[in-house]
Design a protein around this motif. Structure first.
Motif, mmCIF file in Angstrom:
data_model
loop_
_atom_site.group_PDB
_atom_site.id
_atom_site.type_symbol
_atom_site.label_atom_id
_atom_site.label_comp_id
_atom_site.label_asym_id
_atom_site.label_seq_id
_atom_site.Cartn_x
_atom_site.Cartn_y
_atom_site.Cartn_z
ATOM 1 N N UNK A 1 6.483 3.526 10.182
ATOM 2 C CA UNK A 1 6.908 3.647 11.582
ATOM 3 C C UNK A 1 6.494 2.418 12.385
ATOM 4 N N UNK A 2 5.329 1.840 12.070
ATOM 5 C CA UNK A 2 4.893 0.607 12.743
ATOM 6 C C UNK A 2 5.773 -0.584 12.391
ATOM 7 N N UNK A 3 6.547 -0.466 11.318
ATOM 8 C CA UNK A 3 7.504 -1.500 10.909
ATOM 9 C C UNK A 3 8.940 -1.093 11.268
ATOM 10 N N UNK A 4 9.085 -0.119 12.171
ATOM 11 C CA UNK A 4 10.393 0.421 12.565
ATOM 12 C C UNK A 4 11.133 1.025 11.382
ATOM 13 N N UNK B 1 3.874 17.740 3.344
ATOM 14 C CA UNK B 1 3.367 16.559 2.661
ATOM 15 C C UNK B 1 2.968 15.449 3.620
ATOM 16 N N UNK B 2 3.575 15.415 4.794
ATOM 17 C CA UNK B 2 3.289 14.348 5.750
ATOM 18 C C UNK B 2 2.238 14.759 6.778
ATOM 19 N N UNK C 1 0.601 10.569 5.093
ATOM 20 C CA UNK C 1 0.537 10.332 6.543
ATOM 21 C C UNK C 1 0.274 8.860 6.889
ATOM 22 N N UNK C 2 -0.587 8.207 6.124
ATOM 23 C CA UNK C 2 -0.857 6.783 6.369
ATOM 24 C C UNK C 2 0.395 5.963 6.058
ATOM 25 N N UNK C 3 1.062 6.286 4.958
ATOM 26 C CA UNK C 3 2.301 5.576 4.612
ATOM 27 C C UNK C 3 3.343 5.747 5.710
ATOM 28 N N UNK D 1 0.829 -1.204 0.000
ATOM 29 C CA UNK D 1 0.000 0.000 0.000
ATOM 30 C C UNK D 1 0.867 1.260 0.000
ATOM 31 N N UNK D 2 1.948 1.247 0.771
ATOM 32 C CA UNK D 2 2.885 2.374 0.787
ATOM 33 C C UNK D 2 3.467 2.585 -0.615
ATOM 34 N N UNK D 3 3.941 1.505 -1.220
ATOM 35 C CA UNK D 3 4.548 1.614 -2.549
ATOM 36 C C UNK D 3 3.532 2.048 -3.603
#
Length: 168
Positions: A123-126, A99-100, A116-118, A46-48
């Motif tokens: 961050x949840x994946x360090x 942008x964030x 912001x969601x990305x 989803x980030x990508x």
């Protein structure tokens, strides 16, 4: 690994029609050894997807023939790095931090939630995300995630270092 490379190529296949229609050149520069990470694949995809979508949107404003989107992967120390770069119009450096921010958008029909969601997912994946941009030259989004470390009984796991750079 070859499986990682094939998955990345399949990911790009999702955009083949649109990039062809818009005259966008796609360049893949993938780490030959792959980038082993322990992640929720759906979330990272989803980030990508968001970063690629943003790049494609930016390229619509670029003259045909100069439209290029590049994704690259590499391993640096204990981190997997991904870069998504476009040759779009870019933005002034002082606008990057916005942008964030939730609900900030530069798109007519944007909601301002993709980055912001990305950022939260990473961050949840360090991991971390940051961007560099130059007006008239394009934008590069950088993603850093800790490599998957396989600890042996004689070798304790190590916390990965933080990425140097800006993560807003």
């Amino acid at each position: 690994t070859s499986a990682d490379r094939e998955a990345t190529r399949a990911f790009w296949g999702l955009f083949e029609f649109e990039t062809g229609k818009l005259g966008i050149q796609i360049a893949l520069d993938l780490a030959p050894e792959g980038v082993p990470v322990h992640v929720d694949l759906v979330q990272i995809e989803q980030v990508l997807l968001n970063l690629v979508r943003n790049g494609l949107d930016a390229l619509e404003e670029t003259p045909e023939g100069a439209r290029c989107l590049t994704i690259s992967t590499r391993v640096a120390g204990s981190q997997a790095l991904v870069r998504v770069a476009d040759t779009g119009p870019g933005v002034a450096p002082e606008r990057l931090a916005e942008w964030f921010d939730p609900f900030f958008t530069t798109k007519e029909k944007g909601m301002g939630m993709g980055l912001p969601i990305s950022q939260t997912i990473l961050e949840n994946h360090d991991g971390r995300i940051w961007a560099d941009s130059k007006p008239g030259q394009g934008t590069v989004f950088h993603v850093a995630l800790p490599l998957a470390l396989t600890a042996t009984p004689a070798e304790p796991e190590i916390d990965p270092p933080l990425v140097a750079g800006t993560s807003q």
